[in-house]
Design an enzyme around this catalytic site. Structure first.
Site, mmCIF file in Angstrom:
data_model
loop_
_atom_site.group_PDB
_atom_site.id
_atom_site.type_symbol
_atom_site.label_atom_id
_atom_site.label_comp_id
_atom_site.label_asym_id
_atom_site.label_seq_id
_atom_site.Cartn_x
_atom_site.Cartn_y
_atom_site.Cartn_z
ATOM 1 N N SER A 1 2.627 -21.804 -11.011
ATOM 2 C CA SER A 1 1.915 -21.102 -11.792
ATOM 3 C C SER A 1 0.143 -20.957 -11.815
ATOM 4 C CB SER A 1 1.960 -21.048 -13.368
ATOM 5 O OG SER A 1 3.320 -20.527 -13.604
ATOM 6 N N SER B 1 1.036 -19.641 -20.218
ATOM 7 C CA SER B 1 1.422 -19.381 -18.586
ATOM 8 C C SER B 1 2.522 -18.287 -18.864
ATOM 9 C CB SER B 1 1.997 -20.580 -18.022
ATOM 10 O OG SER B 1 2.001 -20.525 -16.719
ATOM 11 N N LYS C 1 -1.857 -17.890 -11.036
ATOM 12 C CA LYS C 1 -2.171 -17.225 -11.966
ATOM 13 C C LYS C 1 -3.914 -17.362 -12.407
ATOM 14 C CE LYS C 1 1.983 -17.108 -15.265
ATOM 15 N NZ LYS C 1 2.846 -18.175 -15.041
#
Length: 373
Positions: A47, A102, A50
């Protein structure tokens, strides 16, 4: 995992032992790499993907743009905000969900809003990577769930440095909590997953990540005494916060941002065509150096200077070096206007002498002053 303590050695000017497979420490303002452990190795980044998603969003939309959640967005699994199909929500709120919680549904909703489709947005991510000059990164989704995308600690640090140029990004990643309205009138309270915001003095954010293939990943940043540092930790077998804190401690103990020139600093005057010309520094100069390192300053004037010289005229530069490496430069300016002396008032021997000294200055280099700080 969300630890309540950090397992770090005392701050020292020697690099710490790390559990992570790959890590880098960078100056968050310049991007200069200060520590590198397998920083060029390609790895899945989970993640932390991102960070690039957020960079494109802050560059392509305003915080108050309205986004409509599609059926694809709401069907995303894993961490999520809990969007409802057809829900209208501001870009600002989705960014908080993306970077704190997230939220994978927020990532897809933002990707569709910016790119028109997820595939088009991923193409934008990879194009932005190319424009940054990064050759070891490929994105396959806006959220990193797929693990077919990859990057390196060095590339991810460069993306983070670019993202921090946005005040909106910096403000978002530094928030501990956010309350986001839901369509039914209730609220969704989310919490930042970056434990350093609670455990590390001066922490600025940034983004956590985990998949089985990537291991525990973290992009982190901190600030002390005007020095902002960024850390990327990839492939840790356990919580990555301690490794990140140890690297930040090392950076703050070892490096400092030092102001070595101040705007208006007077410099040694020089003689041009028989007249004394006063000089001054044309800007501030801050450099990043090791705390025990000395910095040399060279004042270098342009060749062939002639009168008149007006106040504020750039006539050279002050160059800072350390260990033979150039660190930065600022202009040298004329402090007070100087006009030429009428020829009739200059004795012949002075004209000859000025011609000789001007020739020698031009022939044997521009350095007129050197000092160490």
């Amino acid at each position: 995992p969300f630890p309540t303590t950090l397992d770090t050695p005392p701050p020292a000017d020697t690099p710490p032992d790390l559990r992570a497979a790959s890590a880098v420490l960078v100056d968050l303002d310049s991007g200069e790499v200060l520590f590198d452990r397998a920083g060029g190795r390609r790895r899945p980044i989970a993640s932390t993907t991102k960070v690039m998603t957020a960079l494109l969003v802050v560059e392509s939309a305003t915080p108050f743009d309205e986004v409509m959640a599609s059926d694809r967005a709401v069907s995303e699994t894993g961490a999520e905000l809990g969007l409802n199909e057809g829900e209208r929500i501001l870009v600002r709120e989705l960014l908080y969900a993306l970077l704190l919680q997230s939220a994978n549904d927020a990532a897809v909703a933002l990707a569709e809003h910016i790119g028109g489709s997820v595939d088009a947005f991923v193409a934008m991510m990879n194009e932005r990577t190319r424009r940054l000059g990064l050759t070891d990164t490929r994105f396959a989704s806006p959220n990193g769930l797929d693990d077919s995308g990859y990057s390196t600690a060095r590339d991810l640090a460069a993306i983070t440095v670019e993202a921090f140029r946005s005040e909106s990004f910096a403000e978002t990643v530094g928030a501990k909590f956010r309350t986001i309205p839901a369509p039914d009138g209730s609220t969704r309270r989310i919490q930042n997953r970056n434990a350093l915001l609670w455990l590390y003095p001066g922490a600025l954010g940034v983004k956590t990540g985990y998949t089985a293939a990537a291991g525990f990943c973290l992009v982190a940043a901190g600030e002390r005494d005007g020095l902002r540092l960024g850390v990327v930790v990839l492939g840790s077998p356990t919580e990555p916060f301690s490794d990140a804190a140890a690297l930040l401690n090392y950076g703050f103990a070892t490096y400092e941002r030092r102001r070595i020139v101040t705007l208006g600093d007077p410099l040694d005057p020089v003689r041009v065509s028989g007249r004394l010309v006063t000089l001054e520094a044309g800007d501030f100069l801050h450099v990043l150096v090791r705390r025990d390192e000395s910095v040399d300053l060279d004042v270098r004037l342009k060749r062939g200077l002639v009168l008149p010289l007006g106040r504020g005229r750039p006539v050279g530069e002050i160059v800072a070096t350390a260990s033979g490496e150039e660190l930065g430069a600022v202009p040298v300016l004329v402090a007070d206007s100087v006009r030429p002396v009428p020829p009739a008032e200059v004795p012949w021997w002075r004209r000859v002498w000025d011609a000789i000294t001007t020739f020698l200055a031009d022939a044997f280099g521009p350095v007129v002053e050197e000092r160490s700080l």
